[in-house]
Design an enzyme around this catalytic site. Structure first.
Site, PDB file in Angstrom:
ATOM      1  N   GLU A 208       1.671   2.300  -9.025  1.00  0.00           N
ATOM      2  CA  GLU A 208       0.746   1.830  -7.991  1.00  0.00           C
ATOM      3  C   GLU A 208      -0.613   1.498  -8.631  1.00  0.00           C
ATOM      4  O   GLU A 208      -1.338   0.627  -8.160  1.00  0.00           O
ATOM      5  CB  GLU A 208       0.579   2.875  -6.875  1.00  0.00           C
ATOM      6  CG  GLU A 208       0.108   2.262  -5.564  1.00  0.00           C
ATOM      7  CD  GLU A 208       0.052   3.244  -4.402  1.00  0.00           C
ATOM      8  OE1 GLU A 208      -0.749   4.194  -4.466  1.00  0.00           O
ATOM      9  OE2 GLU A 208       0.796   3.070  -3.415  1.00  0.00           O
TER      10      GLU A 208
ATOM     11  N   ARG B 182      -3.611   8.356  -4.698  1.00  0.00           N
ATOM     12  CA  ARG B 182      -2.786   8.940  -5.760  1.00  0.00           C
ATOM     13  C   ARG B 182      -3.593   9.818  -6.705  1.00  0.00           C
ATOM     14  O   ARG B 182      -3.050  10.375  -7.656  1.00  0.00           O
ATOM     15  CB  ARG B 182      -2.043   7.832  -6.515  1.00  0.00           C
ATOM     16  CG  ARG B 182      -2.928   6.744  -7.064  1.00  0.00           C
ATOM     17  CD  ARG B 182      -2.113   5.519  -7.482  1.00  0.00           C
ATOM     18  NE  ARG B 182      -2.971   4.389  -7.848  1.00  0.00           N
ATOM     19  CZ  ARG B 182      -3.451   3.504  -7.002  1.00  0.00           C
ATOM     20  NH1 ARG B 182      -3.194   3.611  -5.711  1.00  0.00           N
ATOM     21  NH2 ARG B 182      -4.199   2.504  -7.424  1.00  0.00           N
TER      22      ARG B 182
ATOM     23  N   GLU C 164       3.960   6.120   8.848  1.00  0.00           N
ATOM     24  CA  GLU C 164       4.918   7.221   8.682  1.00  0.00           C
ATOM     25  C   GLU C 164       4.284   8.554   9.099  1.00  0.00           C
ATOM     26  O   GLU C 164       4.869   9.349   9.843  1.00  0.00           O
ATOM     27  CB  GLU C 164       5.369   7.342   7.211  1.00  0.00           C
ATOM     28  CG  GLU C 164       6.213   6.199   6.697  1.00  0.00           C
ATOM     29  CD  GLU C 164       5.404   5.034   6.136  1.00  0.00           C
ATOM     30  OE1 GLU C 164       4.202   4.903   6.491  1.00  0.00           O
ATOM     31  OE2 GLU C 164       5.970   4.251   5.364  1.00  0.00           O
TER      32      GLU C 164
ATOM     33  N   HIS D 294      23.235  14.738 -18.780  1.00  0.00           N
ATOM     34  CA  HIS D 294      24.623  14.600 -18.300  1.00  0.00           C
ATOM     35  C   HIS D 294      24.744  13.451 -17.309  1.00  0.00           C
ATOM     36  O   HIS D 294      25.718  13.378 -16.552  1.00  0.00           O
ATOM     37  CB  HIS D 294      25.085  15.924 -17.695  1.00  0.00           C
ATOM     38  CG  HIS D 294      25.017  17.025 -18.703  1.00  0.00           C
ATOM     39  ND1 HIS D 294      26.020  17.271 -19.613  1.00  0.00           N
ATOM     40  CD2 HIS D 294      24.023  17.895 -19.007  1.00  0.00           C
ATOM     41  CE1 HIS D 294      25.667  18.272 -20.404  1.00  0.00           C
ATOM     42  NE2 HIS D 294      24.449  18.663 -20.058  1.00  0.00           N
TER      43      HIS D 294
HETATM   44  O1  F6P Z   1       0.787   2.559   1.198  1.00  0.00           O
HETATM   45  C1  F6P Z   1       0.291   3.088   0.002  1.00  0.00           C
HETATM   46  C2  F6P Z   1      -0.673   4.177   0.261  1.00  0.00           C
HETATM   47  O2  F6P Z   1      -1.866   3.674   0.725  1.00  0.00           O
HETATM   48  C3  F6P Z   1      -0.897   5.036  -0.973  1.00  0.00           C
HETATM   49  O3  F6P Z   1      -1.827   4.486  -1.836  1.00  0.00           O
HETATM   50  C4  F6P Z   1      -1.296   6.328  -0.368  1.00  0.00           C
HETATM   51  O4  F6P Z   1      -1.200   7.394  -1.273  1.00  0.00           O
HETATM   52  C5  F6P Z   1      -0.314   6.410   0.778  1.00  0.00           C
HETATM   53  O5  F6P Z   1      -0.174   5.090   1.231  1.00  0.00           O
HETATM   54  C6  F6P Z   1      -0.722   7.302   1.910  1.00  0.00           C
HETATM   55  O6  F6P Z   1      -1.945   6.895   2.454  1.00  0.00           O
HETATM   56  P1  F6P Z   1      -2.738   7.842   3.416  1.00  0.00           P
HETATM   57  O7  F6P Z   1      -3.095   9.080   2.648  1.00  0.00           O
HETATM   58  O8  F6P Z   1      -3.949   7.067   3.844  1.00  0.00           O
HETATM   59  O9  F6P Z   1      -1.846   8.177   4.586  1.00  0.00           O
END
Ligand code: F6P
Length: 525
Positions: free
Chosen positions: A353, A268, A216, A384
């Protein structure tokens, strides 16, 4: 199981708690408990740095509390906690230390005295402070640069939820003239909407990714870079910075301004590292140091307070009591503060997680439940929407209220109404209301915790978040699981890669019937 740890179900205290639950725990009535014990509020509340907790509306009495503390001792909680603070590789499946606490440790004292870290991790602490100083100097530089008006953080999971939650929470402290945007979703709509309003010369992109490989983030980062260049943007070094442990990958991507961190910081748990740069830009170096200071105060509390007066321990043990003995499947988070509106989402990752695991440290399937589902919305909005179910539904859901005594930036008359509502909800859950007709009957005896901050400041937010990290550590340790890996997210990533090429080619060979059918439907013109 690791050296000093014993899995909870193999301890005498576990059996004793089962007996206690059957004898009196199951039927404890909070209204009777308060009537019988005028000291209940005092005995079941806890002061910790920057956070006061009212635990008295929980389904626990003194004997149960004693047995839960026995459980903690018999599981080796203190040894496990000390192993983390000593820098041992307690993340066994990844053979890593877990040292996010080090990110908020004061610098090593020049005279060798003071708040010293164990020798084994002193070198890491020096690196932490070198990086922190560099990152905060950069944050100040951005704050003083009038041309940079928009900071776009591109990251997901821990590289998004923490900084986003904290920037919103501390908006009152934000430097006017700096707008912060958070893009996480691979759905291009999100980035497109942010870019549509931006000009390259006024925008700083922070590419936040521990691994610098998350699909992503890499996709969004590539599109942002493409947009920047297509709009005539030059000087990538000035308009892009990377926050990552993978400096080499950031360089390959074309980013030379990087702030690093270390493999012993879980995603996290990374808000305290370079991943906190958006927050540092928003509230400044001094504010960020106060944020770290609040968390450090909570670390010290967790390390040194006796178990019976240790707030993360008391919360973590309650979580175990509710999940494994009462069988409650979820916990609702209700921050009575609009500024804390992303806290539930942040805590979802932290709890689920970390502790959403089904095997112990030895890989053996667990015969008991682990992480509850966390969910929630800010109050009073939730009242609500779904509070109906909390008051009269068939499931009991412990609620964790978070309230702030002194309002920031409120309007006359608003804050007392907000506080009255949080008190009223906790009271209604516990007291209930009798009605012979049924429909207006509130059973009551529904548990809640109230975490109270004097004010929402960098220090109190830091303490609140560190408190949550440590309570997750406590329940994870009792359950005997590894709270610091996340293998459960990997399979979907691999399958998505395969399916992306199948969406392109139409090749459905070897797929299950449902996935093949959906693939065909998605490809049909
Ligand atoms: O897919 C889970 C994860 O590895 C999380 O533990 C982490 O916070 C997130 O993806 C983002 O990972 P990165 O900081 O390596 O892009």
């Amino acid at each position: 199981m690791s050296g000093s740890m014993t899995r909870c179900d193999r301890t005498p205290a576990w059996q004793a708690l089962q007996a206690q639950y059957a004898a009196t725990g199951r039927s404890l009535d909070l209204r009777e408990a308060f009537a019988a014990d005028p000291r209940r509020f005092a005995d079941f509340s806890q002061d910790a740095p920057h956070v006061f907790a009212d635990l008295s509306k929980n389904l626990v009495d003194t004997p149960t509390q004693g047995l839960l503390l026995d459980l903690a001792r018999q599981c080796g909680l203190e040894q496990h906690r000390d192993a983390m603070f000593a820098g041992e590789n307690i993340n066994r499946t990844e053979n890593r230390a877990v040292m996010h606490f080090l990110l908020r440790n004061p610098p090593p004292a020049h005279d060798g005295k003071g708040d010293a870290a164990p020798e084994k991790i002193a070198d890491e602490l020096r690196q932490v402070h070198e990086t922190l100083d560099a990152m905060l100097a950069y944050a100040e530089q951005v704050r003083q640069d009038p041309a940079i008006t928009d900071i776009v953080n591109i990251g997901i999971g821990g590289s998004d939820l923490g900084p986003q939650m904290a920037v919103l929470a501390l908006d009152e402290f934000r430097l006017p003239g700096k707008r912060l945007h958070f893009v996480s979703n691979i759905d291009g709509q999100e980035l497109a909407a942010v870019l549509a309003q931006r000009r390259p010369e006024n925008t700083l992109f922070l590419i936040a990714s521990k691994t610098f490989s998350t699909i992503e983030t890499m996709t969004n980062a590539a599109s942002a870079k493409h947009w920047f260049e297509a709009q005539g943007g030059t000087h990538i070094a000035r308009h892009f910075a990377a926050l990552t442990t993978n400096v080499a990958a950031a360089r390959d991507f074309g980013i030379s301004t990087t702030f690093g961190f270390w493999d012993w910081v879980g995603g996290r748990y990374s808000l305290w590292s370079a991943i906190g740069l958006p927050l540092a830009i928003a509230i400044g170096a001094q504010g960020f140091r106060e944020f770290l200071g609040g968390a450090h105060a909570m670390d010290n509390h967790f390390r040194s307070a006796p178990l019976a007066q240790n707030l993360p321990v008391r919360l973590g043990l309650l979580d175990v009591w509710y999940r494994n003995f009462h069988g409650f499947t979820s916990r609702s988070i209700a921050p009575y503060s609009s500024a804390l509106r992303r806290l539930p989402a942040y805590l979802q990752q932290l709890e689920m997680e970390s502790n959403g695991k089904r095997v112990d440290l030895d890989g053996q399937a667990l015969p008991f439940a682990t992480a509850p589902v966390l969910w929630g919305e800010p109050g009073t909005n939730g009242q609500h929407a779904y509070f109906q179910m909390l008051h009269q539904g068939t499931d009991v859901v412990p609620v964790e209220f978070v309230a702030v005594k002194r309002a920031a930036r409120s309007l006359p008359g608003h804050h007392s109404k907000l506080l009255a509502n949080v008190l009223a909800q906790a009271q209604a859950l516990m007291q209930g209301k009798k009605d012979a007709g049924g429909h207006q009957h509130f059973p009551g005896n529904r548990p809640s915790t109230l975490l109270l901050l004097e004010a929402l400041t960098p220090a109190s937010l830091g303490a609140l978040i560190a408190l949550q990290e440590h309570r997750v550590f406590v329940s994870g340790a009792i359950w005997g699981i590894n709270s610091f890996d996340q293998w459960g997210v990997e399979l979907g990533k691999v399958l998505a890669k395969d399916l992306e090429s199948r969406l392109d080619s139409g090749d459905a060979a070897g797929l299950d019937g449902s996935t093949a059918g959906l693939l065909q439907r998605l490809r049909a013109s």
